[in-house]
Write an enzyme that holds these catalytic residues in place. Sequence first.
Site, PDB file in Angstrom:
ATOM      1  CG  HIS A  58      -2.037  -1.052   1.144  1.00 41.04           C
ATOM      2  ND1 HIS A  58      -3.026  -0.739   0.225  1.00 41.04           N
ATOM      3  CD2 HIS A  58      -2.410  -1.884   2.107  1.00 41.04           C
ATOM      4  CE1 HIS A  58      -3.819  -2.034   0.178  1.00 41.04           C
ATOM      5  NE2 HIS A  58      -3.461  -2.460   1.294  1.00 41.04           N
ATOM      6  NE  ARG A  86       1.393  -4.527   3.457  1.00 40.94           N
ATOM      7  CZ  ARG A  86       0.122  -4.141   3.900  1.00 40.94           C
ATOM      8  NH1 ARG A  86      -0.650  -4.940   4.693  1.00 40.94           N
ATOM      9  NH2 ARG A  86      -0.202  -2.759   3.919  1.00 40.94           N
ATOM     10  CD  GLU A 113      -4.588  -8.585   4.771  1.00 39.38           C
ATOM     11  OE1 GLU A 113      -4.503  -7.683   5.420  1.00 39.38           O
ATOM     12  OE2 GLU A 113      -3.849  -8.580   3.916  1.00 39.38           O
ATOM     13  CG  ASP A 137      -7.566  -5.794   4.235  1.00 35.38           C
ATOM     14  OD1 ASP A 137      -8.570  -5.029   3.476  1.00 35.38           O
ATOM     15  OD2 ASP A 137      -6.584  -5.677   3.891  1.00 35.38           O
TER      16      ASP A 137
HETATM   17  C1  3PY Z   1      -4.800  -4.555   7.430  1.00 35.03           C
HETATM   18  O1  3PY Z   1      -5.130  -4.102   8.450  1.00 35.03           O
HETATM   19  O2  3PY Z   1      -5.596  -5.039   6.600  1.00 35.03           O
HETATM   20  C2  3PY Z   1      -3.358  -4.447   6.963  1.00 35.03           C
HETATM   21  O3  3PY Z   1      -3.039  -4.863   6.040  1.00 35.03           O
HETATM   22  C3  3PY Z   1      -2.453  -3.678   7.728  1.00 35.03           C
HETATM   23  O4  3PY Z   1      -1.676  -2.863   7.009  1.00 35.03           O
HETATM   24 MG    MG Z   2      -4.674  -5.616   4.768  1.00 32.11          MG
END
Ligand code: 3PY
Ligand code: MG
Length: 258
Positions: free
Chosen positions: A48, A73, A153, A179
């Site tokens: 991101h 990441r 997530e 997420d």
């Molecule tokens: C999330 O909380 O979805 C993440 O990927 C944290 O950056």
């Molecule tokens: Mg995320």
Amino acid sequence: MTQSPFSLARRLRAGETVFSAWCALASPIVAEAIAREGFPAVVIDVQHGLWDIAATVAAIGAINHAGAAPVVRVPLNDFAFVSRALDAGAEAVIAPMINTPSDAHAFAAVAKFPPLGERSWGPQRAMTLQGRSVSTEYLREANEGTLTLAMIETPMALANVDDIAATDGIDALFIGPYDLSTALSGGTAQDVQAPEVERAIDRIGEAARKAGKIPGIYCRDAERALAMVKRGFRFVTVGSDLSLVREGAAAQVQALKI
Ligand code: 3PY
Ligand code: MG
């Protein structure tokens, strides 16, 4: 100070808790400055954040020279970036949205050398950062010394969490609570403290511990990070470079009563 080889894996595998900063702004200088304030690890968020490969490689070196562990990441479904990050000296790689055991297996395959996986050879920069010149020394230690963090997530990942945790070559589960909140609320909330999100967080932590893997989680600030440590999480990220800049600017503006 230069980071000793594979210190993040050593500390986490020994049962320690490690806090990490988080950088999105594609500035190696900012990442280094944050590391020098005392964070033992810094995540470079290529999913991101604004990072390209050249800035990522520069930041890995800068974080390492500041005595912290660089973690990357990678972008969504970009497993080629995994071994590039490790080649450049990342001590750990976080892969987003690992939803199935087959995703977990594909992630581990690019991150681990044979016989565990099929990582391709090319860690010249990592070896330079470690001051090594003997390839087989790096080869012998890399699978244990670098870490794969599979992000849990989504509801599908939650349903498959025990099998993902059990996958050979996956070292840690790393929770993306935002997420998870988005999905578990049907796209209506960003509430990481909603009961269904908190239940999912504890379920994922338990699955990691049961499989002998490291439980990790993204946290917005130190207060939440300390609460997550009490709940057994051991790789805990805290805020982001952008949130630090905004909070610092807001505090000055407030003090000036602008
Ligand atoms: C999330 O909380 O979805 C993440 O990927 C944290 O950056
Ligand atoms: Mg995320």
